[in-house]
Design a protein around this motif. Sequence first.
Motif, short mmCIF file in Angstrom:
data_model
loop_
_atom_site.label_atom_id
_atom_site.label_comp_id
_atom_site.label_asym_id
_atom_site.label_seq_id
_atom_site.Cartn_x
_atom_site.Cartn_y
_atom_site.Cartn_z
N ILE A 78 5.04 23.88 -1.38
CA ILE A 78 6.02 24.67 -0.63
C ILE A 78 5.34 25.42 0.50
O ILE A 78 5.84 25.46 1.64
CB ILE A 78 6.76 25.64 -1.57
N ILE A 79 4.19 26.02 0.20
CA ILE A 79 3.46 26.77 1.22
C ILE A 79 3.03 25.86 2.37
O ILE A 79 3.18 26.20 3.55
CB ILE A 79 2.23 27.47 0.60
N THR B 85 4.38 23.01 3.28
CA THR B 85 5.58 22.59 4.01
C THR B 85 6.03 23.66 4.99
O THR B 85 6.37 23.38 6.14
CB THR B 85 6.72 22.27 3.03
N VAL C 72 3.63 24.17 -11.79
CA VAL C 72 4.09 25.32 -11.00
C VAL C 72 3.14 25.59 -9.85
O VAL C 72 3.55 25.85 -8.71
CB VAL C 72 4.24 26.57 -11.89
N ILE C 73 1.84 25.52 -10.13
CA ILE C 73 0.83 25.76 -9.09
C ILE C 73 0.94 24.72 -7.99
O ILE C 73 0.92 25.03 -6.79
CB ILE C 73 -0.59 25.75 -9.70
N ILE D 10 3.54 22.82 -7.18
CA ILE D 10 4.79 22.99 -6.44
C ILE D 10 4.68 24.15 -5.45
O ILE D 10 5.13 24.06 -4.31
CB ILE D 10 5.96 23.22 -7.41
N THR D 11 4.05 25.23 -5.89
CA THR D 11 3.87 26.40 -5.02
C THR D 11 3.03 26.05 -3.80
O THR D 11 3.36 26.41 -2.66
CB THR D 11 3.20 27.55 -5.79
N VAL D 12 1.93 25.32 -4.03
CA VAL D 12 1.06 24.90 -2.93
C VAL D 12 1.82 24.00 -1.97
O VAL D 12 1.72 24.13 -0.74
CB VAL D 12 -0.19 24.18 -3.47
#
Length: 209
Positions: free
Chosen positions: A42-43, A45, A35-36, A38-40
């Motif tokens: 996305i940010i 991108t 999750v961490i 994927i979050t990074v």
Amino acid sequence: MSQAQSKKQSNKETNMRQRPLSKGERLLMRVGVAVILITVAIIVTIVVIATLDNEEEVVLPLENYTHIVSSDLTYIIGDNGSGSFGDFTYFQTDDEKDLAIHSILMSSDAQNPLYILLYRSSDLEDTILTFFTDNEETLLLENVLLLDLDDPINADVFSVQAVLSLGIPQASPQSLITFYVDYNEEKEAFFDTVWSDAINILKSLENLV
């Protein structure tokens, strides 16, 4: 709490820390890490896309025309010390760009002068840019050479003696040199007026279209 109870509690906590993780705990840890990440991702991108959207696309005007650099001017319009100008043999190389320049130079004479436009790609007047864009097919066949004053390689152009002798204004976003080349020994090559205003530049170039 007695000393014995305190020691027992400490041993219990130590054992808890040292025991291997259960299958469920390992799964939760992997999910958390995923999750961490994927979050990074996305940010990152979003930041990259926003940056690209905000950047202005740099399009160099007149890039299809034959360009020269400041050092070339000495061999095109510089006084060669023998009573004439330039040394066109300098461009007789195997380089494709030099050959294109040489072809234009050898096509110039007293009836078909050489036009050299010095311009700033970041500040070229719209009327001149439009003229070159609209008449590109025709002008590419004429004796026209361009020099981009914004190109770092041309930073020393106004220290070139051939340019200094013509009195070209440094502050102007464009200047047109008209050079009449004559291979007849009875006549000498000469320069026409150097124009820096758009109206007279266009009047000179309109003869080509």
